[in-house]
Design a protein around this motif. Sequence first.
Motif, PDB file in Angstrom:
ATOM      1  N   ASP A 103       0.841  -1.199   0.000  1.00 26.90           N
ATOM      2  CA  ASP A 103       0.000   0.000   0.000  1.00 26.90           C
ATOM      3  C   ASP A 103       0.877   1.250   0.000  1.00 26.90           C
ATOM      4  O   ASP A 103       0.626   2.211  -0.746  1.00 26.90           O
ATOM      5  N   LEU A 104       1.946   1.237   0.804  1.00 18.47           N
ATOM      6  CA  LEU A 104       2.868   2.369   0.846  1.00 18.47           C
ATOM      7  C   LEU A 104       3.637   2.493  -0.461  1.00 18.47           C
ATOM      8  O   LEU A 104       3.874   3.616  -0.952  1.00 18.47           O
ATOM      9  N   VAL A 105       4.022   1.370  -1.049  1.00 22.48           N
ATOM     10  CA  VAL A 105       4.750   1.399  -2.322  1.00 22.48           C
ATOM     11  C   VAL A 105       3.881   2.024  -3.407  1.00 22.48           C
ATOM     12  O   VAL A 105       4.347   2.856  -4.202  1.00 22.48           O
ATOM     13  N   ALA A 106       2.618   1.639  -3.442  1.00 24.17           N
ATOM     14  CA  ALA A 106       1.720   2.173  -4.469  1.00 24.17           C
ATOM     15  C   ALA A 106       1.552   3.677  -4.332  1.00 24.17           C
ATOM     16  O   ALA A 106       1.625   4.416  -5.316  1.00 24.17           O
ATOM     17  N   VAL A 107       1.340   4.145  -3.106  1.00 21.97           N
ATOM     18  CA  VAL A 107       1.116   5.580  -2.895  1.00 21.97           C
ATOM     19  C   VAL A 107       2.370   6.370  -3.274  1.00 21.97           C
ATOM     20  O   VAL A 107       2.306   7.381  -3.985  1.00 21.97           O
ATOM     21  N   GLY A 108       3.544   5.940  -2.822  1.00 21.72           N
ATOM     22  CA  GLY A 108       4.767   6.668  -3.131  1.00 21.72           C
ATOM     23  C   GLY A 108       5.111   6.651  -4.600  1.00 21.72           C
ATOM     24  O   GLY A 108       5.564   7.659  -5.156  1.00 21.72           O
ATOM     25  N   THR A 109       4.888   5.517  -5.265  1.00 24.62           N
ATOM     26  CA  THR A 109       5.216   5.399  -6.692  1.00 24.62           C
ATOM     27  C   THR A 109       4.344   6.321  -7.529  1.00 24.62           C
ATOM     28  O   THR A 109       4.839   7.036  -8.402  1.00 24.62           O
ATOM     29  N   VAL A 110       3.046   6.300  -7.276  1.00 26.29           N
ATOM     30  CA  VAL A 110       2.140   7.150  -8.056  1.00 26.29           C
ATOM     31  C   VAL A 110       2.389   8.626  -7.749  1.00 26.29           C
ATOM     32  O   VAL A 110       2.455   9.459  -8.655  1.00 26.29           O
ATOM     33  N   ALA A 111       2.548   8.961  -6.472  1.00 26.18           N
ATOM     34  CA  ALA A 111       2.713  10.364  -6.085  1.00 26.18           C
ATOM     35  C   ALA A 111       3.993  10.955  -6.634  1.00 26.18           C
ATOM     36  O   ALA A 111       4.060  12.166  -6.873  1.00 26.18           O
ATOM     37  N   VAL A 115       5.178  10.384  -9.559  1.00 27.56           N
ATOM     38  CA  VAL A 115       4.973  10.550 -10.999  1.00 27.56           C
ATOM     39  C   VAL A 115       6.106   9.914 -11.797  1.00 27.56           C
ATOM     40  O   VAL A 115       6.557  10.452 -12.810  1.00 27.56           O
ATOM     41  N   VAL A 116       6.590   8.750 -11.347  1.00 26.54           N
ATOM     42  CA  VAL A 116       7.558   8.005 -12.147  1.00 26.54           C
ATOM     43  C   VAL A 116       6.800   7.235 -13.231  1.00 26.54           C
ATOM     44  O   VAL A 116       5.610   6.951 -13.083  1.00 26.54           O
ATOM     45  N   PRO A 117       7.459   6.893 -14.330  1.00 19.75           N
ATOM     46  CA  PRO A 117       6.757   6.168 -15.401  1.00 19.75           C
ATOM     47  C   PRO A 117       6.237   4.818 -14.915  1.00 19.75           C
ATOM     48  O   PRO A 117       6.946   4.074 -14.235  1.00 19.75           O
ATOM     49  N   LEU A 118       4.997   4.507 -15.281  1.00 18.44           N
ATOM     50  CA  LEU A 118       4.409   3.233 -14.891  1.00 18.44           C
ATOM     51  C   LEU A 118       4.749   2.165 -15.923  1.00 18.44           C
ATOM     52  O   LEU A 118       3.884   1.639 -16.636  1.00 18.44           O
TER      53      LEU A 118
END
Length: 575
Positions: free
Chosen positions: A225-233, A235-238
Motif C-alpha cells: 500500500d505504501l509502495v503504491a502511494v509513493g510510486t504514483v505520487a 509521478v515516475v513512469p508506470l
Amino acid sequence: MSTSTVIVRRSLPDFADLPGSPLLQRIYAGRGIRSAEELDLRLALLPSPATLKGITEAVSLLETALRQRWRITIVADLDADGATSCALATRALRALGAAEVNYVVPNRFVHGYGLTPEIVAVAAGEQPNLLITVDNGMSSTEGVKTAHALGIRVLITDHHLPGATLPEADALVNPNQPGDTFPGKQLAGVGVIFYVLSALRSRLRESGWFAERGLPDPNMAQFLDLVAVGTVADVVPLAQINRVLVDQGLRRIREGRCVPGIAALFTVAGRSMARATAGDVGFQLGPRLNAAGRLADMSLSIECLLCDDPARALQLAQELNRLNGERRVIETDMKVQALESLDRLPLDDHELPFGLCLFDPGWHQGVVGILAGRIRERVHRPVIAFAPDNSDGLLRGSARSVPGLHIRDVLAAMDVRQPDLIARFGGHAAAAGLSLLPAHLPAFQAAFDAEVRSQLRAEDLNGNLWSDGALESAEISLETADELREAGPWGQGFLEPLFDGVFEVISHRVMKEQHLKLSLRSPGAKPALEAVAFNQVGDFTPGTARLRVAYKLDVNEWRGERRLQLMVAHLEPAV
C-alpha cells in the motif's frame, strides 16, 4: 500571451493479438503494449533483487545491523515518495526484528536536501550506528564524509540520477547508478527500499533468523500500500514493474488492508477507498502528503503513515488536509503573479524563451515546483521557478520539463560548460531542483534558454494532447468507464485513456467562477451527457453551439447513484 494546444490522435500498430475488448486492445497498443505478457501484473513476475548493484553489500550491512542490535536512523526526503519510503523502512525493519529504528527528515528551509552535513549533525543526536537514506543520497558526498568522521555507517538507497562523483557510502543501491543491470530503472525511491528490504527478508529467512528468535516471518506484500502511494505520487513512469507494484498495492487498499494513515487520507479527501484508483492517489493523497514538506514539517506526513491508531491517524490527515488548502491558496496567488508577469511581456508564445525561468522575491520555495508545473501546462515549454532561500542567500529553483527533454541532463550540460554557474543540482528526466547565487540568475536564464533551444524545435513546444480517438455513441457509457477503470493502473508513461469528439452544447453553467458544468449531446444520440471542465471558463464562449472536446470517462457517485461524467481536458469550438 497566447498558447497552443493540439489534439493529436495516436497512430496505432496492429493490436489483434492483445487481450480485452477491441477498445482496450486499441488503447493498449497506443501505449506500446505488444503482448499479453506485458499486461500480466502478478507479483510472482517481479524481477529478483539480485541484479541490483550493491544489493549484496546492502543486505550484509543490514543483517549485521540486526544481529548486533545497531541503532538505525532513516534519513527521509521531503515529498510523498520520501514519506512513504521512510514509513515503509521503519515499519519493515521493526517487523524484521531491528532493535531500534528512528528517523529524521530535513527541514528544507534549514537543512537543505538529502544527507547534508547539517542533517547528519541532527541525526547524530540519536547516536546511530547506521544511517539509511531513502529517496535521497546520490549527491551527498559531503554528508557521507561527515557521517564517517563521526563513526556512523551509511547505506544509500535512491533512484535519482547520479552525478559525476558517487558518495563513498558503505553500501549504495540505485538502479540508475553506473553498472547496474536491474531492469526497473523507473523505480521510485519507495520501490528501491522495498526491494532492498525484500532481499534482506530472504537472507534472514535463509539464515534461520526468524526461527532462532521466534519471530514471525513477515510477508513483504503487506507494505505494498505504501509502495503504491509513493510510486504514483512521485509521478515516475508506470512501466510494467511499477504497474505491478501499484496494482497490487491498490488491491490491498480497496480491500481495506492498508495502514490507518492511508485510509484516513481517503476519508479527508472524500474518495472511496473501495474504488481507489491511481488517479485518486496522484491527485488526492499525493498533494496532501506533500503539503507538509512544502509548508511545515514532513514528519507530519510520516507520522500519519506510521500511526496505528485510526483516530489519531484521522487527526493527522485532517491537519495535512488543512495544509494542502493553505498550499493551494499560496500556489494560486503565485500563479496569478507569474501569468501577469508573462502577459506584460510584449511577446506571443513564439517569442517566449524556449526554456523559461521565473523569479519573484516573495515566492514560497516550498511551492515553486508546483508553480513550475502549472506554468509549463500553460506555455508548453520547460519552466524553472525560483524563490529566495533566506537561510543561505541562494535562490532555490524547481524545474519541470516537457516530453522529449531530459531536464537533469540539461542542467548537467550547462554545468559542464559553465562550472561556476549552478551551486548544486539534481533530479531526473521530468523534474529537477537546483540552487544558484542571485547574481547568476540573468546568466543562467540565457544559458538555460540556449541549451533548451539546442535540443528542441519550435514545433516541440505545442501542448499535444494524445487522444485514443473517438468513441461510438454506444461506447460512451458507464460500462466503458468501469472497464477502463479496471484496466489500469494508469499514470505517467501509461496515460489514462483520453478520447475526443464533436458534441452539441445543450447548456452550460459556471461553477466557483472558474469551472464549467456542461450538458453535451453526441451527434445522433438522444440522452445528454454531463461534462465538467475545470479551470476552463476562459476557453468557452457562451452561445457556442458545437465543441470539439478531449475527455476522459469518469463515474460520478453521489448518495448511491452512479452517473457517467465526461472529464474535459480541452475544449475548442468545432469547425
